[in-house]
Scaffold this motif. Structure first.
Motif, PDB file in Angstrom:
ATOM      1  N   VAL A   1       0.841  -1.198   0.000  1.00 19.86           N
ATOM      2  CA  VAL A   1       0.000   0.000   0.000  1.00 19.86           C
ATOM      3  C   VAL A   1       0.879   1.251   0.000  1.00 19.86           C
ATOM      4  O   VAL A   1       0.607   2.226  -0.706  1.00 19.86           O
ATOM      5  CB  VAL A   1      -0.947  -0.001   1.219  1.00 19.86           C
ATOM      6  N   VAL A   2       1.963   1.215   0.782  1.00 20.27           N
ATOM      7  CA  VAL A   2       2.894   2.344   0.846  1.00 20.27           C
ATOM      8  C   VAL A   2       3.572   2.543  -0.510  1.00 20.27           C
ATOM      9  O   VAL A   2       3.763   3.681  -0.966  1.00 20.27           O
ATOM     10  CB  VAL A   2       3.942   2.128   1.962  1.00 20.27           C
ATOM     11  N   VAL A   3       3.955   1.438  -1.152  1.00 18.52           N
ATOM     12  CA  VAL A   3       4.556   1.524  -2.489  1.00 18.52           C
ATOM     13  C   VAL A   3       3.608   2.249  -3.448  1.00 18.52           C
ATOM     14  O   VAL A   3       4.009   3.172  -4.167  1.00 18.52           O
ATOM     15  CB  VAL A   3       4.890   0.117  -3.044  1.00 18.52           C
ATOM     16  N   THR A   4       2.348   1.834  -3.448  1.00 17.28           N
ATOM     17  CA  THR A   4       1.352   2.454  -4.327  1.00 17.28           C
ATOM     18  C   THR A   4       1.200   3.937  -4.031  1.00 17.28           C
ATOM     19  O   THR A   4       1.155   4.777  -4.943  1.00 17.28           O
ATOM     20  CB  THR A   4      -0.007   1.741  -4.159  1.00 17.28           C
ATOM     21  N   MET A   5       1.124   4.286  -2.749  1.00 19.88           N
ATOM     22  CA  MET A   5       0.969   5.683  -2.347  1.00 19.88           C
ATOM     23  C   MET A   5       2.179   6.505  -2.796  1.00 19.88           C
ATOM     24  O   MET A   5       2.017   7.610  -3.346  1.00 19.88           O
ATOM     25  CB  MET A   5       0.810   5.756  -0.823  1.00 19.88           C
ATOM     26  N   CYS A   6       3.390   5.986  -2.582  1.00 19.76           N
ATOM     27  CA  CYS A   6       4.601   6.717  -2.957  1.00 19.76           C
ATOM     28  C   CYS A   6       4.716   6.870  -4.475  1.00 19.76           C
ATOM     29  O   CYS A   6       5.145   7.925  -4.972  1.00 19.76           O
ATOM     30  CB  CYS A   6       5.840   5.999  -2.420  1.00 19.76           C
ATOM     31  N   MET A   7       4.336   5.826  -5.211  1.00 21.09           N
ATOM     32  CA  MET A   7       4.409   5.906  -6.669  1.00 21.09           C
ATOM     33  C   MET A   7       3.452   6.963  -7.206  1.00 21.09           C
ATOM     34  O   MET A   7       3.761   7.660  -8.181  1.00 21.09           O
ATOM     35  CB  MET A   7       4.089   4.544  -7.288  1.00 21.09           C
ATOM     36  N   MET A   8       2.283   7.127  -6.575  1.00 22.69           N
ATOM     37  CA  MET A   8       1.327   8.148  -7.013  1.00 22.69           C
ATOM     38  C   MET A   8       1.806   9.546  -6.654  1.00 22.69           C
ATOM     39  O   MET A   8       1.683  10.485  -7.441  1.00 22.69           O
ATOM     40  CB  MET A   8      -0.046   7.876  -6.387  1.00 22.69           C
ATOM     41  N   ILE A   9       2.377   9.705  -5.449  1.00 28.19           N
ATOM     42  CA  ILE A   9       2.764  11.033  -4.962  1.00 28.19           C
ATOM     43  C   ILE A   9       4.067  11.514  -5.592  1.00 28.19           C
ATOM     44  O   ILE A   9       4.175  12.667  -6.042  1.00 28.19           O
ATOM     45  CB  ILE A   9       2.894  11.026  -3.422  1.00 28.19           C
ATOM     46  N   PHE A  10       5.090  10.623  -5.625  1.00 31.17           N
ATOM     47  CA  PHE A  10       6.437  11.061  -6.012  1.00 31.17           C
ATOM     48  C   PHE A  10       6.818  10.737  -7.457  1.00 31.17           C
ATOM     49  O   PHE A  10       7.731  11.357  -8.003  1.00 31.17           O
ATOM     50  CB  PHE A  10       7.470  10.441  -5.075  1.00 31.17           C
ATOM     51  N   PHE A  11       6.167   9.764  -8.064  1.00 34.51           N
ATOM     52  CA  PHE A  11       6.593   9.340  -9.396  1.00 34.51           C
ATOM     53  C   PHE A  11       5.504   9.501 -10.454  1.00 34.51           C
ATOM     54  O   PHE A  11       5.636   9.002 -11.565  1.00 34.51           O
ATOM     55  CB  PHE A  11       7.075   7.880  -9.354  1.00 34.51           C
TER      56      PHE A  11
ATOM     57  N   SER B   1       9.483   0.859   9.285  1.00 33.60           N
ATOM     58  CA  SER B   1       9.836  -0.410   8.629  1.00 33.60           C
ATOM     59  C   SER B   1       8.986  -0.627   7.376  1.00 33.60           C
ATOM     60  O   SER B   1       9.478  -1.134   6.361  1.00 33.60           O
ATOM     61  CB  SER B   1       9.668  -1.588   9.602  1.00 33.60           C
ATOM     62  N   ALA B   2       7.709  -0.247   7.438  1.00 33.62           N
ATOM     63  CA  ALA B   2       6.847  -0.386   6.267  1.00 33.62           C
ATOM     64  C   ALA B   2       7.306   0.538   5.139  1.00 33.62           C
ATOM     65  O   ALA B   2       7.351   0.145   3.962  1.00 33.62           O
ATOM     66  CB  ALA B   2       5.395  -0.085   6.636  1.00 33.62           C
ATOM     67  N   PHE B   3       7.674   1.775   5.482  1.00 33.13           N
ATOM     68  CA  PHE B   3       8.116   2.734   4.472  1.00 33.13           C
ATOM     69  C   PHE B   3       9.491   2.355   3.898  1.00 33.13           C
ATOM     70  O   PHE B   3       9.722   2.498   2.693  1.00 33.13           O
ATOM     71  CB  PHE B   3       8.157   4.146   5.051  1.00 33.13           C
ATOM     72  N   SER B   4      10.410   1.861   4.750  1.00 35.05           N
ATOM     73  CA  SER B   4      11.732   1.483   4.247  1.00 35.05           C
ATOM     74  C   SER B   4      11.647   0.231   3.382  1.00 35.05           C
ATOM     75  O   SER B   4      12.370   0.099   2.387  1.00 35.05           O
ATOM     76  CB  SER B   4      12.719   1.275   5.403  1.00 35.05           C
ATOM     77  N   PHE B   5      10.740  -0.694   3.748  1.00 32.60           N
ATOM     78  CA  PHE B   5      10.559  -1.896   2.931  1.00 32.60           C
ATOM     79  C   PHE B   5       9.933  -1.523   1.591  1.00 32.60           C
ATOM     80  O   PHE B   5      10.291  -2.092   0.546  1.00 32.60           O
ATOM     81  CB  PHE B   5       9.682  -2.902   3.678  1.00 32.60           C
ATOM     82  N   ALA B   6       9.007  -0.569   1.619  1.00 35.94           N
ATOM     83  CA  ALA B   6       8.424  -0.073   0.367  1.00 35.94           C
ATOM     84  C   ALA B   6       9.505   0.589  -0.489  1.00 35.94           C
ATOM     85  O   ALA B   6       9.570   0.374  -1.709  1.00 35.94           O
ATOM     86  CB  ALA B   6       7.310   0.921   0.676  1.00 35.94           C
ATOM     87  N   ALA B   7      10.367   1.387   0.145  1.00 38.43           N
ATOM     88  CA  ALA B   7      11.458   2.043  -0.576  1.00 38.43           C
ATOM     89  C   ALA B   7      12.397   1.010  -1.195  1.00 38.43           C
ATOM     90  O   ALA B   7      12.907   1.196  -2.310  1.00 38.43           O
ATOM     91  CB  ALA B   7      12.238   2.956   0.372  1.00 38.43           C
ATOM     92  N   TYR B   8      12.612  -0.089  -0.492  1.00 39.47           N
ATOM     93  CA  TYR B   8      13.446  -1.184  -0.996  1.00 39.47           C
ATOM     94  C   TYR B   8      12.912  -1.688  -2.337  1.00 39.47           C
ATOM     95  O   TYR B   8      13.666  -1.834  -3.319  1.00 39.47           O
ATOM     96  CB  TYR B   8      13.461  -2.300   0.047  1.00 39.47           C
ATOM     97  N   TYR B   9      11.610  -1.921  -2.413  1.00 39.77           N
ATOM     98  CA  TYR B   9      11.020  -2.438  -3.646  1.00 39.77           C
ATOM     99  C   TYR B   9      10.946  -1.374  -4.737  1.00 39.77           C
ATOM    100  O   TYR B   9      11.116  -1.673  -5.923  1.00 39.77           O
ATOM    101  CB  TYR B   9       9.642  -3.025  -3.367  1.00 39.77           C
TER     102      TYR B   9
END
Length: 306
Positions: free
Chosen positions: A118-128, A173-181
């Motif tokens: 979910v964090v990955v999806t949110m970051c991809m929409m906001i930052f990319f 941890s959720a945000f760093s794991f999302a950043a990892y992917y």
């Protein structure tokens, strides 16, 4: 139906069943991480000791495996910086999640970490600039409601824990794991040969935590107790090596979508083990919150496939 088609269908079903089995083992084995980790911490090891042993054991086994399979571990300059960045993110995820285990209910910490798609999806929409979708926005909203329900009840707290610290670290941890992917995908590090990539990430994590142990504690505690080695091997082999290998096998057989959905067994396993062995309590608000987060993750994963 032709005999050939019938044989093909049976083979396809067998591969699918094998994939579901591997995905279930991968997620359930990772769910044992808090049990093994907290057993070592309660025996007097510091969190940097625990993570040093975890990653060192996993790395040694992977190096042996790589040489046995005659896999090259030689890195190019381009691969080196990618692995350094990915291993740093993986190490941040490990230490923050372990601090989460120490300070709040391990099942809730695991569920918050499980939010990373979910964090990955949110970051991809906001930052990319990824296209916004009402389905994804709805899933993000549902997951936030789930976090609120989990963290506003009594089931979050553990004796002697710093609830605010544990919650903050679990979210990190959720945000760093999302950043990892995200980094893996954006840098195309996922194109690096799988055994080489995984081996070097585990080796570098081991190096980071051993060095940190000497810097902040002056040493890495030498473990001679056989009972503690059961937890160390359980953490390094069962919860790390087995989890990684079966996860790869699952993705190859049933794809990343179904593998990710079956990943819900990870927090579920951690919740059950926490209740049985760690004297943790789960209340209705927590159950609803965990269910909402699992549902949100499943929606996001399935929507990504389309």
């Amino acid at each position: 139906m032709s005999i050939g088609h019938s044989i093909y269908e049976k083979k396809r079903r067998r591969i699918a069943l094998n994939g579901i089995f591997y995905a279930s083992i991968s997620s359930a084995s990772f769910g044992f991480s808090p049990l093994f980790s907290l057993a070592l911490i309660s025996a007097g090891l510091w969190n940097l000791d625990v993570l040093s042993y975890r990653w060192t054991v996993a790395a040694i086994v992977l190096v042996v495996y790589a040489f046995a399979k005659k896999k090259t571990l030689r890195l190019t300059l381009d691969e080196t910086w990618k692995i350094l960045l990915l291993s740093a993110l993986r190490a941040i995820t490990s230490i923050t999640l372990l601090i989460g285990y120490e300070n709040i209910a391990s099942g809730i910490a695991s569920t918050i970490n499980f939010m990373y798609p979910v964090v990955v999806t949110m970051c991809m929409m906001i930052f990319f600039g990824e296209q916004k979708s009402w389905i994804n926005i709805g899933a993000i909203s549902i997951s936030l409601i789930g976090v609120y329900l989990m963290t506003s009840g009594d089931g979050l707290r553990v004796e002697g824990g710093n609830t605010a610290l544990g919650l903050a670290c679990s979210l990190i941890s959720a945000f760093s794991f999302a950043a990892y992917y995200i980094v893996m995908k954006r840098t195309k590090a996922d194109k690096i040969e799988a055994v080489k990539l995984t081996t070097w990430i585990m080796l570098m994590c081991a190096v980071y935590f051993i060095v940190a142990g000497f810097i902040f504690n002056g040493k890495i505690t030498i473990v001679t107790d056989g009972k503690l080695w059961i937890s160390i091997l359980g953490l390094g082999l069962w919860s790390t090596m087995v989890s990684n290998f079966t996860g790869v096998k699952a993705v190859r057989r049933i794809g990343p979508t179904l593998t990710s959905i079956l990943g819900a067994l990870q927090p579920l396993t951690a919740v059950i083990l926490g209740i049985v062995f760690l004297d943790e309590h789960v209340y209705l608000r927590s159950v609803i919150g965990i269910t909402l987060i699992m549902a949100a993750v499943s929606v996001v994963v399935m929507h990504q496939k389309k």
